[in-house]
Design a protein around this motif. Structure first.
Motif, PDB file in Angstrom:
ATOM      1  N   UNK A 136       0.830  -1.210   0.000  1.00 39.36           N
ATOM      2  CA  UNK A 136       0.000   0.000   0.000  1.00 39.36           C
ATOM      3  C   UNK A 136       0.868   1.265   0.000  1.00 39.36           C
ATOM      4  N   UNK A 137       2.067   1.160   0.565  1.00 34.94           N
ATOM      5  CA  UNK A 137       2.973   2.314   0.558  1.00 34.94           C
ATOM      6  C   UNK A 137       3.554   2.555  -0.830  1.00 34.94           C
ATOM      7  N   UNK A 138       3.369   1.626  -1.741  1.00 38.19           N
ATOM      8  CA  UNK A 138       3.850   1.795  -3.105  1.00 38.19           C
ATOM      9  C   UNK A 138       2.839   2.525  -3.986  1.00 38.19           C
ATOM     10  N   UNK A 139       1.677   2.821  -3.421  1.00 33.08           N
ATOM     11  CA  UNK A 139       0.641   3.528  -4.185  1.00 33.08           C
ATOM     12  C   UNK A 139       1.001   5.007  -4.300  1.00 33.08           C
ATOM     13  N   UNK A 140       0.881   5.551  -5.501  1.00 30.64           N
ATOM     14  CA  UNK A 140       1.124   6.976  -5.739  1.00 30.64           C
ATOM     15  C   UNK A 140      -0.190   7.739  -5.878  1.00 30.64           C
ATOM     16  N   UNK A 141      -1.046   7.268  -6.776  1.00 34.51           N
ATOM     17  CA  UNK A 141      -2.382   7.831  -6.957  1.00 34.51           C
ATOM     18  C   UNK A 141      -3.328   6.646  -7.069  1.00 34.51           C
ATOM     19  N   UNK A 142      -4.255   6.525  -6.131  1.00 33.32           N
ATOM     20  CA  UNK A 142      -5.125   5.352  -6.078  1.00 33.32           C
ATOM     21  C   UNK A 142      -5.838   5.102  -7.404  1.00 33.32           C
ATOM     22  N   UNK A 143      -5.679   3.887  -7.895  1.00 37.27           N
ATOM     23  CA  UNK A 143      -6.328   3.495  -9.139  1.00 37.27           C
ATOM     24  C   UNK A 143      -5.639   3.980 -10.391  1.00 37.27           C
ATOM     25  N   UNK A 144      -4.619   4.811 -10.239  1.00 38.05           N
ATOM     26  CA  UNK A 144      -3.988   5.397 -11.420  1.00 38.05           C
ATOM     27  C   UNK A 144      -2.491   5.124 -11.518  1.00 38.05           C
ATOM     28  N   UNK A 145      -1.798   5.173 -10.398  1.00 40.84           N
ATOM     29  CA  UNK A 145      -0.349   5.012 -10.461  1.00 40.84           C
ATOM     30  C   UNK A 145       0.182   4.391  -9.171  1.00 40.84           C
ATOM     31  N   UNK A 146       1.097   3.447  -9.331  1.00 41.39           N
ATOM     32  CA  UNK A 146       1.742   2.802  -8.193  1.00 41.39           C
ATOM     33  C   UNK A 146       3.106   2.301  -8.642  1.00 41.39           C
ATOM     34  N   UNK A 147       3.922   1.957  -7.679  1.00 45.37           N
ATOM     35  CA  UNK A 147       5.257   1.473  -8.001  1.00 45.37           C
ATOM     36  C   UNK A 147       5.259  -0.023  -8.302  1.00 45.37           C
ATOM     37  N   UNK A 148       5.995  -0.393  -9.314  1.00 44.52           N
ATOM     38  CA  UNK A 148       6.326  -1.783  -9.584  1.00 44.52           C
ATOM     39  C   UNK A 148       7.818  -1.946  -9.286  1.00 44.52           C
ATOM     40  N   UNK A 149       8.135  -2.827  -8.351  1.00 46.93           N
ATOM     41  CA  UNK A 149       9.528  -3.079  -7.994  1.00 46.93           C
ATOM     42  C   UNK A 149      10.000  -4.354  -8.683  1.00 46.93           C
ATOM     43  N   UNK A 150      10.952  -4.217  -9.590  1.00 47.84           N
ATOM     44  CA  UNK A 150      11.538  -5.368 -10.275  1.00 47.84           C
ATOM     45  C   UNK A 150      12.807  -5.765  -9.528  1.00 47.84           C
ATOM     46  N   UNK A 151      12.755  -6.917  -8.872  1.00 45.04           N
ATOM     47  CA  UNK A 151      13.904  -7.426  -8.122  1.00 45.04           C
ATOM     48  C   UNK A 151      14.553  -8.566  -8.906  1.00 45.04           C
ATOM     49  N   UNK A 152      15.762  -8.338  -9.377  1.00 45.21           N
ATOM     50  CA  UNK A 152      16.519  -9.353 -10.104  1.00 45.21           C
ATOM     51  C   UNK A 152      17.714  -9.784  -9.254  1.00 45.21           C
ATOM     52  N   UNK A 153      17.841 -11.096  -9.070  1.00 46.10           N
ATOM     53  CA  UNK A 153      18.942 -11.629  -8.278  1.00 46.10           C
ATOM     54  C   UNK A 153      19.746 -12.591  -9.151  1.00 46.10           C
ATOM     55  N   UNK A 154      21.033 -12.332  -9.237  1.00 49.08           N
ATOM     56  CA  UNK A 154      21.924 -13.159 -10.038  1.00 49.08           C
ATOM     57  C   UNK A 154      22.861 -13.955  -9.131  1.00 49.08           C
ATOM     58  N   UNK A 155      22.867 -15.243  -9.315  1.00 50.95           N
ATOM     59  CA  UNK A 155      23.789 -16.103  -8.571  1.00 50.95           C
ATOM     60  C   UNK A 155      25.117 -16.121  -9.315  1.00 50.95           C
ATOM     61  N   UNK A 156      26.154 -15.582  -8.701  1.00 47.40           N
ATOM     62  CA  UNK A 156      27.471 -15.528  -9.331  1.00 47.40           C
ATOM     63  C   UNK A 156      28.337 -16.730  -8.963  1.00 47.40           C
ATOM     64  N   UNK A 157      28.030 -17.343  -7.827  1.00 45.23           N
ATOM     65  CA  UNK A 157      28.754 -18.542  -7.401  1.00 45.23           C
ATOM     66  C   UNK A 157      27.799 -19.381  -6.560  1.00 45.23           C
ATOM     67  N   UNK A 158      27.497 -20.588  -7.023  1.00 37.03           N
ATOM     68  CA  UNK A 158      26.558 -21.465  -6.321  1.00 37.03           C
ATOM     69  C   UNK A 158      27.337 -22.508  -5.527  1.00 37.03           C
ATOM     70  N   UNK A 159      27.415 -22.295  -4.219  1.00 35.98           N
ATOM     71  CA  UNK A 159      28.155 -23.225  -3.366  1.00 35.98           C
ATOM     72  C   UNK A 159      27.324 -23.587  -2.136  1.00 35.98           C
ATOM     73  N   UNK A 160      26.002 -23.767  -2.371  1.00 35.29           N
ATOM     74  CA  UNK A 160      25.102 -24.135  -1.281  1.00 35.29           C
ATOM     75  C   UNK A 160      24.391 -22.942  -0.676  1.00 35.29           C
ATOM     76  N   UNK A 161      23.304 -23.219   0.068  1.00 38.14           N
ATOM     77  CA  UNK A 161      22.510 -22.175   0.748  1.00 38.14           C
ATOM     78  C   UNK A 161      22.044 -21.095  -0.230  1.00 38.14           C
ATOM     79  N   UNK A 162      21.564 -21.525  -1.392  1.00 41.75           N
ATOM     80  CA  UNK A 162      21.156 -20.559  -2.419  1.00 41.75           C
ATOM     81  C   UNK A 162      20.027 -19.660  -1.936  1.00 41.75           C
TER      82      UNK A 162
END
Length: 210
Positions: A136-162
């Motif tokens: 709800x804190x991502x709302x800018x104008x109700x029904x018209x504008x809000x934030x979309x958060x694109x979270x991209x995570x890249x694994x650079x070394x996979x050695x367990x506990x991903x």
């Protein structure tokens, strides 16, 4: 000529690696008998953890996290979207987890790692159900504008506990997040403005600058 001791060390390493691959259970049992891990850590000791915020300059929030040798790079990009009719006063989060071939010899080019979609789903479910992000804190104008958060995570070394490392990098990236400034354009739409344009604006106050 290679010194005899160096040649012997290489031969021993190759023998140990061959034994680990051929008899993985017996290999691990030898360490368990001495209550240590293959990297010489006691069973109850966690791996060393490090974190660096702001690892990606072009992102709105980012972090580089290492747990042992496992390395994750998380980056967040914020964009203005039109909220759904079902949730007109909420923003949204999209999570993607990537395992490029560089992260492990088990990941082959052209063939996505089977763990990637599983970790993506776990991350998305955990972040949304935990309440760490208030949509709800991502709302800018109700029904018209809000934030979309694109979270991209890249694994650079996979050695367990991903999952642990990926989740820690996500939390760190959100802690570093800087929400872009937005304003209304001539058409009445909410748009992101750069710092340079913001300084030149006159007569129009940013929508979300406190």
């Amino acid at each position: 000529m290679v010194p005899a001791n160096v040649s012997g060390d290489l031969s021993s390493e190759m023998e140990v690696d061959a034994f680990r691959r051929l008899f993985p259970l017996r290999y691990l049992e030898r360490f368990l008998l001495d209550s240590i891990r293959p990297d010489a850590r006691p069973l109850g000791r966690a791996r060393d953890t490090s974190m660096a915020l702001g690892a990606v300059a072009s992102a709105d929030g980012s972090a580089l996290v290492k747990i042992g040798c496992t390395t994750m790079l998380a980056a967040i990009k914020m964009e203005v979207m039109t909220p759904s009719k079902e949730s007109p006063d909420e923003g949204s989060i999209a999570v993607e987890f990537y395992m490029p071939p560089i992260c492990s010899p088990h990941v082959r080019p052209g063939r996505p790692a089977k763990e990637a979609p599983v970790v993506s789903k776990q991350l998305s479910d955990t972040i949304l159900s935990s309440g760490m992000i208030n949509l709800k804190e991502q709302c800018l104008v109700s029904g018209k504008a809000a934030w979309m958060a694109y979270l991209d995570i890249y694994c650079l070394d996979a050695d367990g506990s991903l999952f642990d490392a990926a989740l820690l990098s996500a939390v760190a990236a959100f802690s570093h997040l800087r929400i872009p400034v937005v304003s209304l354009n001539e058409d009445g739409r909410v748009v992101v403005v750069s710092e340079e344009n913001e300084e030149r604006k006159s007569g129009k106050e940013p929508v979300n600058k406190g």
